[in-house]
Design an enzyme around this catalytic site. Structure first.
Site, PDB file in Angstrom:
ATOM      1  N   GLY A   1     -10.167 -45.992 -13.141  1.00 60.63           N
ATOM      2  CA  GLY A   1      -9.098 -45.462 -12.305  1.00 60.63           C
ATOM      3  C   GLY A   1      -8.717 -44.063 -12.729  1.00 60.63           C
ATOM      4  O   GLY A   1      -7.742 -43.867 -13.463  1.00 60.63           O
ATOM      5  N   TYR A   2      -9.509 -43.080 -12.286  1.00 59.88           N
ATOM      6  CA  TYR A   2      -9.145 -41.671 -12.514  1.00 59.88           C
ATOM      7  C   TYR A   2      -8.559 -41.101 -11.225  1.00 59.88           C
ATOM      8  O   TYR A   2      -7.491 -40.534 -11.206  1.00 59.88           O
ATOM      9  CB  TYR A   2     -10.355 -40.806 -12.865  1.00 59.88           C
ATOM     10  CG  TYR A   2     -11.262 -41.292 -13.970  1.00 59.88           C
ATOM     11  CD1 TYR A   2     -10.773 -42.007 -15.055  1.00 59.88           C
ATOM     12  CD2 TYR A   2     -12.628 -40.991 -13.941  1.00 59.88           C
ATOM     13  CE1 TYR A   2     -11.615 -42.426 -16.067  1.00 59.88           C
ATOM     14  CE2 TYR A   2     -13.474 -41.398 -14.951  1.00 59.88           C
ATOM     15  CZ  TYR A   2     -12.970 -42.124 -16.003  1.00 59.88           C
ATOM     16  OH  TYR A   2     -13.816 -42.527 -16.992  1.00 59.88           O
TER      17      TYR A   2
ATOM     18  N   SER B   1     -13.858 -48.124  -7.115  1.00 57.21           N
ATOM     19  CA  SER B   1     -15.074 -48.919  -6.927  1.00 57.21           C
ATOM     20  C   SER B   1     -14.996 -50.224  -7.691  1.00 57.21           C
ATOM     21  O   SER B   1     -14.704 -50.253  -8.888  1.00 57.21           O
ATOM     22  CB  SER B   1     -16.299 -48.153  -7.447  1.00 57.21           C
ATOM     23  OG  SER B   1     -16.493 -46.995  -6.712  1.00 57.21           O
TER      24      SER B   1
ATOM     25  N   GLU C   1     -20.800 -41.101 -17.765  1.00 52.04           N
ATOM     26  CA  GLU C   1     -20.988 -41.558 -16.380  1.00 52.04           C
ATOM     27  C   GLU C   1     -22.148 -40.812 -15.733  1.00 52.04           C
ATOM     28  O   GLU C   1     -23.030 -41.417 -15.125  1.00 52.04           O
ATOM     29  CB  GLU C   1     -19.694 -41.327 -15.574  1.00 52.04           C
ATOM     30  CG  GLU C   1     -19.842 -41.702 -14.108  1.00 52.04           C
ATOM     31  CD  GLU C   1     -18.518 -41.619 -13.338  1.00 52.04           C
ATOM     32  OE1 GLU C   1     -17.476 -41.309 -13.964  1.00 52.04           O
ATOM     33  OE2 GLU C   1     -18.533 -41.872 -12.129  1.00 52.04           O
TER      34      GLU C   1
HETATM   35  C1  LIG Z   1     -18.112 -44.169  -2.979  1.00 53.99           C
HETATM   36  C2  LIG Z   1     -17.146 -43.554  -3.948  1.00 53.99           C
HETATM   37  C3  LIG Z   1     -16.877 -44.207  -5.127  1.00 53.99           C
HETATM   38  C4  LIG Z   1     -15.936 -43.672  -6.029  1.00 53.99           C
HETATM   39  N1  LIG Z   1     -15.623 -44.397  -7.135  1.00 53.99           N
HETATM   40  C5  LIG Z   1     -14.628 -43.965  -7.928  1.00 53.99           C
HETATM   41  C6  LIG Z   1     -14.164 -44.770  -8.993  1.00 53.99           C
HETATM   42  O1  LIG Z   1     -14.638 -45.894  -9.216  1.00 53.99           O
HETATM   43  N2  LIG Z   1     -13.148 -44.293  -9.765  1.00 53.99           N
HETATM   44  C7  LIG Z   1     -12.588 -43.085  -9.558  1.00 53.99           C
HETATM   45  O2  LIG Z   1     -11.689 -42.716 -10.304  1.00 53.99           O
HETATM   46  N3  LIG Z   1     -13.015 -42.284  -8.556  1.00 53.99           N
HETATM   47  C8  LIG Z   1     -14.015 -42.711  -7.727  1.00 53.99           C
HETATM   48  N4  LIG Z   1     -14.414 -41.924  -6.666  1.00 53.99           N
HETATM   49  C9  LIG Z   1     -13.814 -40.605  -6.470  1.00 53.99           C
HETATM   50  C10 LIG Z   1     -14.819 -39.465  -6.648  1.00 53.99           C
HETATM   51  O3  LIG Z   1     -15.331 -39.454  -7.939  1.00 53.99           O
HETATM   52  C11 LIG Z   1     -14.257 -38.063  -6.334  1.00 53.99           C
HETATM   53  O4  LIG Z   1     -13.271 -37.722  -7.236  1.00 53.99           O
HETATM   54  C12 LIG Z   1     -13.665 -37.950  -5.010  1.00 53.99           C
HETATM   55  O5  LIG Z   1     -14.514 -38.492  -4.014  1.00 53.99           O
HETATM   56  C13 LIG Z   1     -13.441 -36.476  -4.681  1.00 53.99           C
HETATM   57  O6  LIG Z   1     -12.149 -36.357  -4.250  1.00 53.99           O
HETATM   58  P1  LIG Z   1     -11.770 -36.149  -2.718  1.00 53.99           P
HETATM   59  O7  LIG Z   1     -12.517 -37.117  -1.882  1.00 53.99           O
HETATM   60  O8  LIG Z   1     -10.268 -36.150  -2.704  1.00 53.99           O
HETATM   61  O9  LIG Z   1     -12.379 -34.750  -2.338  1.00 53.99           O
HETATM   62  P2  LIG Z   1     -11.800 -33.325  -2.645  1.00 53.99           P
HETATM   63  O10 LIG Z   1     -11.471 -33.193  -4.077  1.00 53.99           O
HETATM   64  O11 LIG Z   1     -10.720 -33.050  -1.655  1.00 53.99           O
HETATM   65  O12 LIG Z   1     -13.063 -32.419  -2.322  1.00 53.99           O
HETATM   66  C14 LIG Z   1     -13.504 -32.180  -0.989  1.00 53.99           C
HETATM   67  C15 LIG Z   1     -14.776 -31.368  -1.025  1.00 53.99           C
HETATM   68  O13 LIG Z   1     -14.531 -30.111  -1.656  1.00 53.99           O
HETATM   69  C16 LIG Z   1     -15.409 -29.901  -2.742  1.00 53.99           C
HETATM   70  N5  LIG Z   1     -14.694 -29.275  -3.855  1.00 53.99           N
HETATM   71  C17 LIG Z   1     -13.513 -29.681  -4.393  1.00 53.99           C
HETATM   72  N6  LIG Z   1     -13.166 -28.887  -5.427  1.00 53.99           N
HETATM   73  C18 LIG Z   1     -14.157 -27.964  -5.555  1.00 53.99           C
HETATM   74  C19 LIG Z   1     -14.382 -26.874  -6.444  1.00 53.99           C
HETATM   75  N7  LIG Z   1     -13.535 -26.602  -7.448  1.00 53.99           N
HETATM   76  N8  LIG Z   1     -15.518 -26.145  -6.295  1.00 53.99           N
HETATM   77  C20 LIG Z   1     -16.396 -26.425  -5.290  1.00 53.99           C
HETATM   78  N9  LIG Z   1     -16.225 -27.439  -4.419  1.00 53.99           N
HETATM   79  C21 LIG Z   1     -15.133 -28.201  -4.542  1.00 53.99           C
HETATM   80  C22 LIG Z   1     -15.883 -31.296  -3.148  1.00 53.99           C
HETATM   81  O14 LIG Z   1     -17.178 -31.277  -3.727  1.00 53.99           O
HETATM   82  C23 LIG Z   1     -15.909 -32.029  -1.820  1.00 53.99           C
HETATM   83  O15 LIG Z   1     -17.116 -31.812  -1.142  1.00 53.99           O
HETATM   84  C24 LIG Z   1     -15.333 -42.431  -5.765  1.00 53.99           C
HETATM   85  C25 LIG Z   1     -15.615 -41.766  -4.573  1.00 53.99           C
HETATM   86  C26 LIG Z   1     -16.491 -42.313  -3.666  1.00 53.99           C
HETATM   87  C27 LIG Z   1     -16.719 -41.588  -2.388  1.00 53.99           C
END
Ligand SMILES: Cc1cc2nc3c(=O)[nH]c(=O)nc-3n(C[C@H](O)[C@H](O)[C@H](O)COP(=O)(O)OP(=O)(O)OC[C@H]3O[C@@H](n4cnc5c(N)ncnc54)[C@H](O)[C@@H]3O)c2cc1C
Length: 391
Positions: free
Chosen positions: A129-130, A163, A245
């Protein structure tokens, strides 16, 4: 430079492959497949299979024997992960890969003694849970708070993209323990028992049809003995955990499976005509994909060899994950194109080829582009930490 596996490593790969073939027959796949789950296997089967992996001695092969590990070189672990991915086996997730590695690196002796032997037996499932609604890629923007209450913290907040939270026994939760802090300071990573009062889980459908989760912590009591690393020093622990990870994601089996499946299918004729592989454009594309797959394989084992030497690679890990995931996505797109009119037919459609899996996986793996760092953030890591480019 030695590119060859030792005889023992080759024997080990064959043994794992045999084990997986015996356990995951087409009948088992048909019976326990569940497209409503991330990973596409039912929860009970995933849990039972993980115990089988434990009983066979496949979990924690690269960990010290002190806590039930196998004490073998990390290369064996990489081979095992590879074969598991190739077989699309259940249970190859954080519960046996990066969470235990994080416990090993940052856990107290008591935490390791209590939890790792159970991990090695395949008894425990975890979620991490991050992420939060306001803290996706911008991970330091954590709002979940943990208030000091004597020998415990009281945790309140919401985690997103959780997840496998619905099947987890424990979680690693990142919370703000210093109320006056901001960004990456004042955070603590703690192990939370998912049966604790105040833990609630909601379900959310994804584009691929499986269900994802969000977890709510409403005044959850967490003993201070469950803090991983130091209080208010959680950022350091999380950065280490994320390196573990990414290392766990950098396997080659998925790409190898996709390529072999496509190669096999393009050689089959159909009612519509001759085998697609006779088309020069298909041949060209397959050759390009095979070259990329080989690049992904070499990068994976280069990374494993760095781990086997006891190093903790960082940007190299990101590089390996990027090569693997971009290759997998290209295989997804090329696969859809090569299937031609069959491509868009969904799983369950009578005329679907390869069970409609190529289409399903195309939608499923969209998340490669933004989860666990995704393509953009991964490129940032390589640029900043690897190439030393300015921010
Ligand atoms: C299937 C799935 C499983 C996951 N499982 C877990 C889990 O078990 N635990 C957990 O803690 N999290 C999990 N996550 C979260 C994941 O690791 C990402 O943190 C999250 O999807 C990204 O945050 P957001 O969707 O709010 O996108 P945003 O942070 O809003 O980003 C949107 C887009 O902008 C880009 N972007 C953002 N910041 C930058 C930057 N500084 N430079 C360039 N590009 C940038 C990103 O690459 C992305 O394409 C999961 C996500 C998915 C989709």
């Amino acid at each position: 430079m030695q590119f060859e596996f030792t005889d023992d490593q080759k024997r080990f790969r064959a043994e794992v492959r045999d084990f997986l073939r015996r356990e995951l027959t087409p009948e088992v796949w048909a019976q326990h497949r569940d497209t409503g789950e991330q990973g596409m296997w039912s929860v009970p089967f995933t849990k039972a299979f993980r115990r089988k992996l434990g009983a066979a001695g496949y979990i924690g092969m690269g960990w010290p024997t002190e806590y039930g590990g196998g004490g073998r070189s990390r290369i064996y672990q990489a081979i095992f992960w590879d074969e598991m991915e190739y077989a699309r086996a259940p249970g190859l997730d954080r519960s046996i890969t990066y969470v235990p590695n994080t416990l090993l690196a940052f856990g107290s002796h008591a935490q390791k003694e209590a939890l790792l032997p159970r991990v090695v037996r395949g008894e425990l499932a975890w979620f991490v849970g991050y992420s939060e609604p306001e803290a996706g890629s911008d991970l330091a923007n954590v709002r979940t708070r943990a208030v000091d209450d004597g020998d415990s913290f009281i945790v309140t907040g919401q985690k997103a993209f959780s997840s496998d939270a619905h099947m987890a026994d424990y979680s690693l939760v990142l919370a703000r323990t210093d109320p006056g802090s901001s960004r990456h300071r004042g955070l603590t990573l703690m192990i939370v028992d998912m049966t604790s009062p105040g833990v609630n889980i909601s379900r959310h459908p994804t584009l691929a049809g499986w269900t994802h989760h969000a977890v709510y912590f409403d005044g959850v009591r967490v003993p201070k003995s469950m803090v991983l690393g130091e209080v208010n020093e959680g950022w350091k622990v999380v950065m280490g955990a994320i390196d573990f990870e990414r290392a766990a994601l950098a396997s080659h089996g998925l790409v190898a499976f996709q390529l072999d499946r496509l190669l096999e299918w393009t050689q089959l004729g159909s009612d519509q005509g001759s085998p697609p592989i006779q088309e020069p454009t298909v041949q060209d594309e397959l050759v390009r994909l095979a070259i990329e797959s080989e690049g992904a394989r070499l990068t994976t084992y280069w990374l494993a060899s760095l781990h086997a030497k006891g190093l903790m690679p960082q940007h190299e890990t990101s590089l390996a994950v990027l090569v693997k995931r971009e290759t997998a996505r290209r295989l997804d797109s090329s696969g859809l194109e090569m299937l031609g009119p069959f491509g868009p037919l969904r799983h369950g459609s009578p005329a679907a080829q390869l069970e409609g899996d190529v289409e399903l996986e195309y939608r499923d793996r969209l998340y490669f582009q933004f989860a666990a760092g995704g393509f953009d953030i991964t490129r940032n890591v390589i640029a900043l930490r690897g190439l030393g480019l300015p921010r």
